[in-house]
Design an enzyme around this catalytic site. Structure first.
Site, PDB file in Angstrom:
ATOM      1  N   PHE A 131      -6.973   7.807   3.136  1.00 54.66           N
ATOM      2  CA  PHE A 131      -6.393   7.967   1.797  1.00 54.66           C
ATOM      3  C   PHE A 131      -6.502   6.623   1.097  1.00 54.66           C
ATOM      4  CE2 PHE A 131      -2.682   8.147  -1.066  1.00 54.66           C
ATOM      5  CZ  PHE A 131      -2.720   9.451  -1.548  1.00 54.66           C
ATOM      6  N   GLY A 139      -1.098  -2.760  -5.647  1.00 52.65           N
ATOM      7  CA  GLY A 139      -0.440  -2.216  -4.455  1.00 52.65           C
ATOM      8  C   GLY A 139       0.749  -1.388  -4.892  1.00 52.65           C
ATOM      9  N   ILE A 165      -7.299   0.173   3.871  1.00 48.20           N
ATOM     10  CA  ILE A 165      -7.381   1.622   4.062  1.00 48.20           C
ATOM     11  C   ILE A 165      -7.301   1.994   5.547  1.00 48.20           C
ATOM     12  CG2 ILE A 165      -8.712   3.722   3.540  1.00 48.20           C
ATOM     13  CD1 ILE A 165      -7.394   2.076   1.102  1.00 48.20           C
ATOM     14  N   TYR A 240      -2.993  10.775 -10.502  1.00 48.12           N
ATOM     15  CA  TYR A 240      -1.705  10.086 -10.317  1.00 48.12           C
ATOM     16  C   TYR A 240      -0.673  11.039  -9.719  1.00 48.12           C
ATOM     17  CZ  TYR A 240       0.227  12.541 -14.360  1.00 48.12           C
ATOM     18  OH  TYR A 240       0.674  13.527 -15.197  1.00 48.12           O
ATOM     19  N   GLY A 250       4.179  11.975   2.567  1.00 52.76           N
ATOM     20  CA  GLY A 250       3.704  11.026   3.581  1.00 52.76           C
ATOM     21  C   GLY A 250       4.816  10.135   4.106  1.00 52.76           C
ATOM     22  N   ARG A 276      17.111  -5.903  35.418  1.00 53.50           N
ATOM     23  CA  ARG A 276      17.194  -7.375  35.374  1.00 53.50           C
ATOM     24  C   ARG A 276      18.595  -7.841  35.768  1.00 53.50           C
ATOM     25  NH1 ARG A 276      14.727 -12.317  35.490  1.00 53.50           N
ATOM     26  NH2 ARG A 276      15.830 -13.805  34.160  1.00 53.50           N
ATOM     27  N   GLN A 287      29.491  -5.883  29.150  1.00 53.24           N
ATOM     28  CA  GLN A 287      29.927  -5.033  28.039  1.00 53.24           C
ATOM     29  C   GLN A 287      29.252  -5.426  26.712  1.00 53.24           C
ATOM     30  OE1 GLN A 287      34.055  -4.990  26.656  1.00 53.24           O
ATOM     31  NE2 GLN A 287      34.042  -2.781  26.973  1.00 53.24           N
ATOM     32  N   GLU A 371       2.833   2.781   2.224  1.00 51.48           N
ATOM     33  CA  GLU A 371       3.322   3.990   1.515  1.00 51.48           C
ATOM     34  C   GLU A 371       4.578   3.673   0.688  1.00 51.48           C
ATOM     35  OE1 GLU A 371       2.860   7.784   3.273  1.00 51.48           O
ATOM     36  OE2 GLU A 371       1.402   7.054   4.730  1.00 51.48           O
ATOM     37  N   SER A 374       9.881  -1.309   0.809  1.00 46.88           N
ATOM     38  CA  SER A 374      11.320  -0.958   0.797  1.00 46.88           C
ATOM     39  C   SER A 374      11.911  -1.109  -0.604  1.00 46.88           C
ATOM     40  CB  SER A 374      12.080  -1.820   1.802  1.00 46.88           C
ATOM     41  OG  SER A 374      11.726  -1.417   3.107  1.00 46.88           O
TER      42      SER A 374
HETATM   43  C1  LIG Z   1      -1.624  -2.042   7.635  1.00 49.54           C
HETATM   44  C2  LIG Z   1      -1.694  -1.484   6.256  1.00 49.54           C
HETATM   45  C3  LIG Z   1      -2.191  -0.207   6.057  1.00 49.54           C
HETATM   46  C4  LIG Z   1      -2.287   0.326   4.772  1.00 49.54           C
HETATM   47  N1  LIG Z   1      -2.855   1.557   4.598  1.00 49.54           N
HETATM   48  C5  LIG Z   1      -3.112   1.993   3.315  1.00 49.54           C
HETATM   49  C6  LIG Z   1      -3.860   3.188   3.110  1.00 49.54           C
HETATM   50  O1  LIG Z   1      -4.266   3.877   4.047  1.00 49.54           O
HETATM   51  N2  LIG Z   1      -4.150   3.534   1.831  1.00 49.54           N
HETATM   52  C7  LIG Z   1      -3.740   2.807   0.768  1.00 49.54           C
HETATM   53  O2  LIG Z   1      -4.030   3.181  -0.358  1.00 49.54           O
HETATM   54  N3  LIG Z   1      -3.015   1.667   0.937  1.00 49.54           N
HETATM   55  C8  LIG Z   1      -2.697   1.242   2.186  1.00 49.54           C
HETATM   56  N4  LIG Z   1      -1.988   0.078   2.382  1.00 49.54           N
HETATM   57  C9  LIG Z   1      -1.529  -0.685   1.215  1.00 49.54           C
HETATM   58  C10 LIG Z   1      -0.024  -0.639   1.060  1.00 49.54           C
HETATM   59  O3  LIG Z   1       0.376   0.629   0.611  1.00 49.54           O
HETATM   60  C11 LIG Z   1       0.392  -1.785   0.109  1.00 49.54           C
HETATM   61  O4  LIG Z   1       0.201  -2.993   0.817  1.00 49.54           O
HETATM   62  C12 LIG Z   1       1.813  -1.642  -0.348  1.00 49.54           C
HETATM   63  O5  LIG Z   1       1.951  -0.544  -1.226  1.00 49.54           O
HETATM   64  C13 LIG Z   1       2.318  -2.891  -1.063  1.00 49.54           C
HETATM   65  O6  LIG Z   1       1.407  -3.337  -2.005  1.00 49.54           O
HETATM   66  P1  LIG Z   1       0.957  -4.879  -2.040  1.00 49.54           P
HETATM   67  O7  LIG Z   1       0.519  -5.225  -0.672  1.00 49.54           O
HETATM   68  O8  LIG Z   1       0.018  -5.063  -3.140  1.00 49.54           O
HETATM   69  O9  LIG Z   1       2.297  -5.665  -2.313  1.00 49.54           O
HETATM   70  P2  LIG Z   1       2.875  -6.011  -3.767  1.00 49.54           P
HETATM   71  O10 LIG Z   1       2.895  -4.788  -4.589  1.00 49.54           O
HETATM   72  O11 LIG Z   1       2.184  -7.222  -4.268  1.00 49.54           O
HETATM   73  O12 LIG Z   1       4.377  -6.383  -3.394  1.00 49.54           O
HETATM   74  C14 LIG Z   1       4.762  -7.659  -2.887  1.00 49.54           C
HETATM   75  C15 LIG Z   1       6.282  -7.709  -2.839  1.00 49.54           C
HETATM   76  O13 LIG Z   1       6.802  -7.555  -4.165  1.00 49.54           O
HETATM   77  C16 LIG Z   1       7.730  -6.486  -4.179  1.00 49.54           C
HETATM   78  N5  LIG Z   1       7.633  -5.780  -5.459  1.00 49.54           N
HETATM   79  C17 LIG Z   1       6.520  -5.385  -6.115  1.00 49.54           C
HETATM   80  N6  LIG Z   1       6.839  -4.749  -7.254  1.00 49.54           N
HETATM   81  C18 LIG Z   1       8.181  -4.702  -7.287  1.00 49.54           C
HETATM   82  C19 LIG Z   1       9.130  -4.156  -8.215  1.00 49.54           C
HETATM   83  N7  LIG Z   1       8.745  -3.486  -9.313  1.00 49.54           N
HETATM   84  N8  LIG Z   1      10.455  -4.322  -7.944  1.00 49.54           N
HETATM   85  C20 LIG Z   1      10.858  -4.976  -6.840  1.00 49.54           C
HETATM   86  N9  LIG Z   1      10.010  -5.501  -5.937  1.00 49.54           N
HETATM   87  C21 LIG Z   1       8.699  -5.373  -6.160  1.00 49.54           C
HETATM   88  C22 LIG Z   1       7.346  -5.576  -3.036  1.00 49.54           C
HETATM   89  O14 LIG Z   1       8.456  -4.803  -2.591  1.00 49.54           O
HETATM   90  C23 LIG Z   1       6.876  -6.579  -1.998  1.00 49.54           C
HETATM   91  O15 LIG Z   1       7.985  -7.042  -1.259  1.00 49.54           O
HETATM   92  C24 LIG Z   1      -1.832  -0.442   3.663  1.00 49.54           C
HETATM   93  C25 LIG Z   1      -1.313  -1.720   3.873  1.00 49.54           C
HETATM   94  C26 LIG Z   1      -1.248  -2.247   5.146  1.00 49.54           C
HETATM   95  C27 LIG Z   1      -0.705  -3.643   5.320  1.00 49.54           C
END
Ligand SMILES: Cc1cc2nc3c(=O)[nH]c(=O)nc-3n(C[C@H](O)[C@H](O)[C@H](O)COP(=O)(O)OP(=O)(O)OC[C@H]3O[C@@H](n4cnc5c(N)ncnc54)[C@H](O)[C@@H]3O)c2cc1C
Length: 387
Positions: A131, A139, A165, A240, A250, A276, A287, A371, A374
């Site tokens: 996906f 992101g 991905i 979207y 998901g 252990r 405890q 996905e 937090s």
């Molecule tokens: C191992 C792995 C597997 C993945 N697999 C897939 C996949 O199969 N397909 C796919 O499409 N993507 C995939 N991803 C991408 C993943 O979904 C994104 O990394 C994720 O959504 C976060 O996006 P970013 O890394 O750009 O972080 P950013 O969006 O840059 O966020 C960085 C920080 O800023 C915070 N932040 C950003 N915007 C806000 C806001 N509006 N308010 C508060 N806090 C905010 C975030 O919470 C985070 O702590 C994968 C990522 C990893 C690491």
């Protein structure tokens, strides 16, 4: 006679079919996956024979209707499979999770009859799915994606890059999101069913990760990638919606991965602390240690209920958006807490690769990132409850 309502069984009461299915996956995970977990993590490489077994065992079409070669099951059953695999290896779990809860799910809900008849017999037997939404610059703000889809004589031409991905190294089918009309903003986003063999499609770098190291995470490169009209998924401009709705479901799968991981960490911890000895007795007899373990059990139980509840709501056709976000954030926090406790209670052995729990601690972290991070889950929950 007053109406006496039939009591609803506890969320953790499984039907006979669910029990048999869970037990079969547990046995498979213990017998076939567990012996390879350490080596796969070290090599950052998942065994192809295990992916083949996922297909053989019917784990790759859990919700796909039987007429298309699937098992005609529920998302709850997918949760059971993902949880049981993650008890042993979170990487194994994510292969099955992405394939079922993202790829099969999106194809099942949004594709035409012709596409289902063409793709499901392959998706349930041999063709791994991925996906592809995220990009280097998008992101959390996923709909700022820059991949472009232009009209071509024989369909569409896609150009752009996708990042992180999951399943990408082995997948044959990618659901790729691209914008067909940037002037419409996110309403230009469209989902495409891209096969690995399509001209202009290639795999870029593979990520070297902190955790779930055996799961493949790769870059996709689309250079004038040609996609026929028959491979547009759902209506043009509705990508979207497909992305949001698919990811909402998901997240229940990620919750399942995290409760499985946490349950596995707790099991390792109980076993180790009974063996252990310090100060002349097993450390499980102190405890303070017992209370730490009891608290972890409280966490795992509570997290499991949030995941099962979200899954049961979705299967009942009820709204589940808030519950799915709650289960994802809570389960991933529990997985981090319980695996961290496991490292602590293993002492020095918790810090070395000879023992299993340092890997669990590393693996747990991803639950709070993919996905929807937090913070994004909190945003969803707040929007639903505050308005
Ligand atoms: C191992 C792995 C597997 C993945 N697999 C897939 C996949 O199969 N397909 C796919 O499409 N993507 C995939 N991803 C991408 C993943 O979904 C994104 O990394 C994720 O959504 C976060 O996006 P970013 O890394 O750009 O972080 P950013 O969006 O840059 O966020 C960085 C920080 O800023 C915070 N932040 C950003 N915007 C806000 C806001 N509006 N308010 C508060 N806090 C905010 C975030 O919470 C985070 O702590 C994968 C990522 C990893 C690491």
């Amino acid at each position: 006679m007053p109406d006496i309502a039939v009591p609803t069984p506890a969320l953790t009461v499984l039907s006979d079919e669910e029990t048999m299915f869970r037990d079969a996956v547990r046995e498979f995970a213990e017998t076939d996956v567990r012996p390879h977990v350490y080596d796969m993590d070290q090599a950052a490489q998942f065994r192809p024979d295990l992916i083949a077994k996922f297909f053989e065992l019917g784990l790759m079409g859990i919700e796909v209707p039987e007429e298309y070669g699937g098992s005609g099951g529920t998302i709850f059953m997918a949760v059971l499979a993902i949880e049981e695999l993650a008890r042993v290896d979170a990487s194994a779990a994510i292969y099955v999770d992405v394939h079922n809860t993202l790829v099969n799910n999106a194809v099942g809900r949004w594709s035409s009859e012709e596409q289902k008849a063409r793709l499901f017999p392959r998706l349930t037997t041999e063709m791994l799915g991925a996906f592809a939404l995220s990009e280097p610059a998008s992101g959390s703000d996923a709909f700022a994606l820059e991949t472009r889809a232009n009209r071509a004589s024989d369909g569409w031409s896609l150009t752009g890059r996708k990042f992180w991905i999951t399943n990408g190294a082995e997948a044959e089918l990618f659901i790729v999101f691209a914008n067909t009309d940037f002037s419409k903003g996110y309403k230009g986003i469209t989902a495409f069913l891209v096969e690995r063999s399509f001209p202009g499609f290639s795999i870029g770098k593979k990520e070297n990760k902190l955790g779930i190291r055996a799961s493949s995470t790769v870059e996709l490169i689309l250079e004038d990638c040609r996609v026929p009209d028959d491979n547009v998924l759902g209506p043009v401009g509705q990508g979207y919606k497909i992305a949001i709705e698919t990811l909402n479901e998901g997240r229940i799968g990620i919750g399942a991965q995290m409760i499985g991981l946490a349950a596995g960490a707790l099991e390792h911890t109980i076993k180790y602390t009974k063996e252990r000895k310090q100060f002349g007795k097993p450390i499980a007899e102190f405890q303070a240690v017992q209370h730490q373990i009891a608290r972890a059990a409280v966490d795992v139980e509570a997290a499991r209920l949030t995941v099962y509840n979200a899954a049961r709501l979705r299967d009942a056709g009820k709204p589940f958006l808030t519950e799915a976000a709650i289960c994802k954030i809570f389960s991933s926090e529990v997985a981090e807490r319980v695996s961290s406790l496991a490292v602590n209670l293993f002492g020095g052995n918790g810090f070395v690769k000879e023992y299993p729990v340092e890997k669990l601690f590393r693996d747990a972290k991803i639950g709070q990132i993919y996905e929807g991070t937090s913070n994004l889950q909190l945003q969803t929950i707040a929007k639903q409850i505050i308005g």
